[in-house]
Design a protein around this motif. Structure first.
Motif, PDB file in Angstrom:
ATOM      1  N   LEU A  60     -58.094  -8.249  -4.562  1.00  0.00           N
ATOM      2  CA  LEU A  60     -56.941  -7.373  -4.378  1.00  0.00           C
ATOM      3  C   LEU A  60     -57.120  -6.391  -3.238  1.00  0.00           C
ATOM      4  CD1 LEU A  60     -56.148  -6.567  -8.130  1.00  0.00           C
ATOM      5  CD2 LEU A  60     -55.140  -8.346  -6.686  1.00  0.00           C
ATOM      6  N   ASP A  61     -58.304  -6.288  -2.661  1.00  0.00           N
ATOM      7  CA  ASP A  61     -58.556  -5.344  -1.571  1.00  0.00           C
ATOM      8  C   ASP A  61     -58.178  -5.901  -0.204  1.00  0.00           C
ATOM      9  OD1 ASP A  61     -59.583  -3.600  -3.439  1.00  0.00           O
ATOM     10  OD2 ASP A  61     -61.631  -4.353  -3.224  1.00  0.00           O
ATOM     11  N   HIS A  62     -57.638  -7.090  -0.167  1.00  0.00           N
ATOM     12  CA  HIS A  62     -57.297  -7.706   1.110  1.00  0.00           C
ATOM     13  C   HIS A  62     -56.074  -7.025   1.722  1.00  0.00           C
ATOM     14  CE1 HIS A  62     -55.653 -10.842   3.820  1.00  0.00           C
ATOM     15  NE2 HIS A  62     -56.935 -11.113   4.018  1.00  0.00           N
ATOM     16  N   ASP A  63     -56.064  -6.900   3.059  1.00  0.00           N
ATOM     17  CA  ASP A  63     -54.942  -6.304   3.773  1.00  0.00           C
ATOM     18  C   ASP A  63     -54.783  -6.996   5.117  1.00  0.00           C
ATOM     19  OD1 ASP A  63     -57.137  -5.377   5.092  1.00  0.00           O
ATOM     20  OD2 ASP A  63     -56.833  -3.251   4.619  1.00  0.00           O
ATOM     21  N   ARG A  98     -52.974 -17.452  -7.778  1.00  0.00           N
ATOM     22  CA  ARG A  98     -52.652 -16.220  -8.497  1.00  0.00           C
ATOM     23  C   ARG A  98     -51.463 -16.425  -9.444  1.00  0.00           C
ATOM     24  NH1 ARG A  98     -55.103 -11.441  -9.898  1.00  0.00           N
ATOM     25  NH2 ARG A  98     -53.679  -9.672  -9.759  1.00  0.00           N
ATOM     26  N   ARG A  99     -50.445 -17.136  -8.988  1.00  0.00           N
ATOM     27  CA  ARG A  99     -49.283 -17.403  -9.849  1.00  0.00           C
ATOM     28  C   ARG A  99     -49.659 -18.328 -11.002  1.00  0.00           C
ATOM     29  NH1 ARG A  99     -46.993 -17.716  -4.690  1.00  0.00           N
ATOM     30  NH2 ARG A  99     -47.030 -19.994  -4.736  1.00  0.00           N
ATOM     31  N   ALA A 100     -50.513 -19.315 -10.727  1.00  0.00           N
ATOM     32  CA  ALA A 100     -50.964 -20.200 -11.804  1.00  0.00           C
ATOM     33  C   ALA A 100     -51.806 -19.440 -12.827  1.00  0.00           C
ATOM     34  CB  ALA A 100     -51.768 -21.371 -11.218  1.00  0.00           C
ATOM     35  N   GLN A 101     -52.576 -18.471 -12.353  1.00  0.00           N
ATOM     36  CA  GLN A 101     -53.379 -17.659 -13.264  1.00  0.00           C
ATOM     37  C   GLN A 101     -52.490 -16.835 -14.184  1.00  0.00           C
ATOM     38  OE1 GLN A 101     -55.592 -14.375 -11.498  1.00  0.00           O
ATOM     39  NE2 GLN A 101     -57.423 -14.977 -12.655  1.00  0.00           N
ATOM     40  N   LEU A 102     -51.412 -16.302 -13.645  1.00  0.00           N
ATOM     41  CA  LEU A 102     -50.476 -15.534 -14.479  1.00  0.00           C
ATOM     42  C   LEU A 102     -49.819 -16.434 -15.518  1.00  0.00           C
ATOM     43  CD1 LEU A 102     -48.958 -12.944 -15.128  1.00  0.00           C
ATOM     44  CD2 LEU A 102     -47.314 -13.549 -13.339  1.00  0.00           C
ATOM     45  N   ASP A 153     -60.987 -15.094 -26.919  1.00  0.00           N
ATOM     46  CA  ASP A 153     -62.045 -14.960 -25.910  1.00  0.00           C
ATOM     47  C   ASP A 153     -61.548 -15.414 -24.530  1.00  0.00           C
ATOM     48  OD1 ASP A 153     -63.706 -14.021 -27.875  1.00  0.00           O
ATOM     49  OD2 ASP A 153     -64.709 -15.954 -28.215  1.00  0.00           O
ATOM     50  N   ARG A 154     -60.839 -16.528 -24.502  1.00  0.00           N
ATOM     51  CA  ARG A 154     -60.295 -16.989 -23.226  1.00  0.00           C
ATOM     52  C   ARG A 154     -59.282 -15.994 -22.671  1.00  0.00           C
ATOM     53  NH1 ARG A 154     -59.019 -23.373 -24.682  1.00  0.00           N
ATOM     54  NH2 ARG A 154     -61.188 -24.016 -25.039  1.00  0.00           N
ATOM     55  N   LEU A 155     -58.502 -15.393 -23.550  1.00  0.00           N
ATOM     56  CA  LEU A 155     -57.506 -14.426 -23.099  1.00  0.00           C
ATOM     57  C   LEU A 155     -58.166 -13.192 -22.498  1.00  0.00           C
ATOM     58  CD1 LEU A 155     -54.571 -13.524 -22.888  1.00  0.00           C
ATOM     59  CD2 LEU A 155     -54.708 -12.717 -25.255  1.00  0.00           C
ATOM     60  N   GLU A 156     -59.224 -12.731 -23.111  1.00  0.00           N
ATOM     61  CA  GLU A 156     -59.932 -11.563 -22.562  1.00  0.00           C
ATOM     62  C   GLU A 156     -60.527 -11.873 -21.191  1.00  0.00           C
ATOM     63  OE1 GLU A 156     -62.810 -10.345 -25.376  1.00  0.00           O
ATOM     64  OE2 GLU A 156     -61.338  -9.724 -26.911  1.00  0.00           O
ATOM     65  N   ALA A 157     -61.105 -13.069 -21.050  1.00  0.00           N
ATOM     66  CA  ALA A 157     -61.670 -13.442 -19.746  1.00  0.00           C
ATOM     67  C   ALA A 157     -60.582 -13.578 -18.688  1.00  0.00           C
ATOM     68  CB  ALA A 157     -62.455 -14.747 -19.876  1.00  0.00           C
ATOM     69  N   ALA A 158     -59.433 -14.161 -19.069  1.00  0.00           N
ATOM     70  CA  ALA A 158     -58.344 -14.322 -18.109  1.00  0.00           C
ATOM     71  C   ALA A 158     -57.768 -12.969 -17.709  1.00  0.00           C
ATOM     72  CB  ALA A 158     -57.255 -15.209 -18.713  1.00  0.00           C
ATOM     73  N   ARG A 159     -57.659 -12.053 -18.646  1.00  0.00           N
ATOM     74  CA  ARG A 159     -57.154 -10.719 -18.311  1.00  0.00           C
ATOM     75  C   ARG A 159     -58.114  -9.977 -17.388  1.00  0.00           C
ATOM     76  NH1 ARG A 159     -54.985  -8.684 -24.268  1.00  0.00           N
ATOM     77  NH2 ARG A 159     -52.896  -9.671 -24.136  1.00  0.00           N
ATOM     78  N   ALA A 160     -59.404 -10.136 -17.635  1.00  0.00           N
ATOM     79  CA  ALA A 160     -60.380  -9.488 -16.759  1.00  0.00           C
ATOM     80  C   ALA A 160     -60.287 -10.039 -15.337  1.00  0.00           C
ATOM     81  CB  ALA A 160     -61.788  -9.673 -17.328  1.00  0.00           C
ATOM     82  N   TRP A 162     -57.649 -11.399 -13.980  1.00  0.00           N
ATOM     83  CA  TRP A 162     -56.361 -10.982 -13.414  1.00  0.00           C
ATOM     84  C   TRP A 162     -56.413  -9.544 -12.906  1.00  0.00           C
ATOM     85  CZ3 TRP A 162     -51.850 -12.727 -11.701  1.00  0.00           C
ATOM     86  CH2 TRP A 162     -50.793 -11.830 -11.584  1.00  0.00           C
ATOM     87  N   GLN A 163     -57.005  -8.679 -13.684  1.00  0.00           N
ATOM     88  CA  GLN A 163     -57.086  -7.281 -13.272  1.00  0.00           C
ATOM     89  C   GLN A 163     -58.019  -7.092 -12.079  1.00  0.00           C
ATOM     90  OE1 GLN A 163     -58.263  -5.224 -16.810  1.00  0.00           O
ATOM     91  NE2 GLN A 163     -56.299  -5.589 -17.877  1.00  0.00           N
ATOM     92  N   ALA A 164     -59.052  -7.907 -11.979  1.00  0.00           N
ATOM     93  CA  ALA A 164     -59.985  -7.807 -10.852  1.00  0.00           C
ATOM     94  C   ALA A 164     -59.531  -8.596  -9.637  1.00  0.00           C
ATOM     95  CB  ALA A 164     -61.372  -8.284 -11.285  1.00  0.00           C
ATOM     96  N   GLY A 165     -58.482  -9.413  -9.767  1.00  0.00           N
ATOM     97  CA  GLY A 165     -58.014 -10.219  -8.647  1.00  0.00           C
ATOM     98  C   GLY A 165     -58.878 -11.420  -8.351  1.00  0.00           C
TER      99      GLY A 165
END
Length: 542
Positions: A60-63, A98-102, A153-160, A162-165
């Motif tokens: 997410l730090d990309h610009d 990123r869209r597939a991850q969501l 467990d999979r949901l927690e890993a996917a959320r982590a 997603w939040q970290a990009g």
């Protein structure tokens, strides 16, 4: 929500495609041509892999500055245009991941909710149409309770992630990568798998540039079909033409939209190209693509002017029925079948053949097409339908996305308006209100035919249900037949029909009574009778 039903979205006219892509085979390539294409593709593919790794690490730090820095690093090993194409493709691939991850995250959340709900119900509890019931046995309940922990467990890993990009991308495809560990099951030798893997990871695509010669400086195709490639700096020694270019022996002739392509390259308008190899067939292909201005969208009232064709999408056919502007079914139901077994090219051809028959029917009658805005992403989960594997396979096999993309582009080419409607309750209400009334001795419409009527009526702005019929013991003209259709804005459409004097038979007109009174007598009558029937020569009527 009213009465447990969700709100139905309004119909809308689908906008046309924003781009065009055509493909042709590179025939009569020499061995040197194929070798050069593989060397260039492998070199640029390695650069694309390193660039994708750097983009994924940035997260997410990309610009914009980081993008420019990546492009500068690639320019020295290729060229500025190759570097621009690589970084753009990397950005698009990261965005797609990123869209597939969501979507994966939302699917896990839906699965956790469904399993938790079913575990909270007693064993054998019967579900409803909107929510599944409890599990059938204690053994299944125990297995699903363990699966709930796995999903959490999979949901927690996917959320982590997603939040970290953090995204997980495999150049060449994860499916092909997994096949490497199961070569015997796939029926492939290691050399065959290696050829497919290298072909999938090559990079041979260049973005178009308006104003440049023939619309592309990197991969250039002249109007007469000559193909030349600007070689990267490390491979410039392979050039067989001036300015570090390599000219292929193959000639390109785009059969589909060839005139449009030639007009663009002759006017130096931007055209993007992609070259790829099919290692199974041993063939090389080139794809040309360009953007087109969006076509003017026909207003919804204009699309409804001549009626509509309601289309219901199914696993093996398109069920359609023509409706007039008042929402009445016209003629017989239509069926456009297709077979989705076999190879991908066969399935795609079947879909195109079914759609072209539908479009030709609509074009001959100057009608718009109404179709459901389907999305079965949430319906494919195993948690919702449980062990109903056949139903999940049926839903997954419906070519909704392929059919939608094909239909939009083909309808725009023929100038046929396409109206999308909300798919809620169309099958249920269509069968409830239209299947039985349209059934006769010679016609037995299916549930899908009735659904096509519901889709067409919703696109026309009419309610799906038929107008209420009079009581069984009083179906006469004194009450008025209320099953005739009328526009929603018609005044007095819910009232009884006005009384028209005269007989109600088809053989006698309604004003026959007045004509009978004014007709002169042809028989000899008495004086009293003549006074009633004989008239003056000049008849004045109001």
């Amino acid at each position: 929500m009213a009465g447990g039903l969700r709100e139905v979205a309004a119909p809308f006219v689908v906008s046309g495609p924003s781009g065009v892509a055509v493909r042709d085979r590179l025939k009569r390539l020499t061995a040197d041509d194929e070798q050069v294409l593989r060397l260039v593709g492998d070199h640029l593919g390695s650069l694309a892999s390193r660039d994708l790794k750097a983009r994924c690490a940035a997260g997410l730090d990309h610009d914009g500055d980081a993008w420019a820095e990546r492009k500068r690093l690639l320019t020295g090993q290729s060229s500025s245009r190759w570097a621009g194409s690589i970084t753009k493709a990397t950005h698009d691939q990261w965005g797609l991941a990123r869209r597939a991850q969501l979507a994966h995250l939302q699917g896990l959340e839906a699965g956790v909710r469904t399993v938790a709900h079913r575990l909270s119900l007693p064993l054998g509890h019967k579900g409803s149409k909107h929510a599944p019931g409890g599990y059938s046995s204690s053994r299944e309940w125990h297995a699903k309770s363990r699966r709930l922990h796995v999903l959490q467990d999979r949901l927690e890993a996917a959320r982590a992630d997603w939040q970290a990009g953090v995204v997980h991308v495999v150049r060449g495809g994860k499916k092909l990568l997994t096949t490497r560990h199961h070569l015997d099951a796939a029926g492939l030798a290691e050399a065959e798998w290696r050829a497919r893997w290298q072909a999938g990871r090559r990079f041979l695509q260049a973005d178009g540039e308006s104003g440049k010669r023939y619309g592309n400086e990197t991969i250039r195709i002249t109007p007469d079909g000559e193909v030349s490639i600007k070689l990267p700096v490390p491979l410039a020694y392979l050039a067989n033409a001036p300015h570090g270019r390599y000219v292929l022996a193959a000639r390109v002739v785009f059969a589909h939209r060839g005139e449009q392509w030639r007009d663009r390259v002759a006017a130096n308008r931007a055209v993007a190209y992609r070259i790829h190899e099919d290692p199974v067939r041993g063939r090389w292909y080139i794809t040309a693509s360009w953007t087109i201005p969006p076509a003017a969208v026909v207003p919804l009232p204009a699309a409804r002017a001549h009626g509509m064709i309601g289309v219901d999408t199914n696993a093996d056919h398109l069920a359609a029925w023509r409706l007039d502007e008042h929402g009445n079914p016209v003629g017989e139901p239509l069926r456009f079948g297709y077979d989705l077994s076999g190879s991908a090219s066969h399935r795609d051809a079947q879909v195109r053949h079914a759609l072209i028959r539908l479009l030709h029917f609509a074009r001959r009658r100057r009608l718009a097409i109404a179709i459901e805005d389907l999305d079965f992403t949430a319906e494919k989960t195993r948690e919702k339908h449980g062990r109903r594997k056949t139903l999940r396979q049926l839903i997954s096999g419906m070519p909704t996305s392929r059919l939608r993309s094909r239909l939009v582009s083909m309808a725009a080419e023929l100038g046929i308006p396409l109206v999308a409607v909300d798919p809620a309750y169309t099958s249920k209400w269509g069968a409830q209100h239209w299947q039985k009334p349209l059934t006769s001795k010679t016609r037995k419409p299916s549930r899908h035919d009735a659904a096509s009527i519901a889709i067409g009526r919703r696109a026309l702005g009419h309610p799906i249900r038929r107008r209420t019929a009079p009581p069984r013991d009083d179906r006469s003209d004194r009450r008025g037949h209320r099953t005739a259709q009328a526009r929603p804005g018609t005044r007095g459409r819910e009232e009884t029909r006005p009384r028209i004097p005269g007989p109600r038979t088809r053989s006698v007109s309604p004003d026959a009574e007045r004509k009978r009174v004014t007709r002169a007598s042809n028989t000899v009558r008495d004086a009293r009778s003549d006074q009633a029937w004989v008239q003056d020569p000049l008849l004045l009527t109001e």
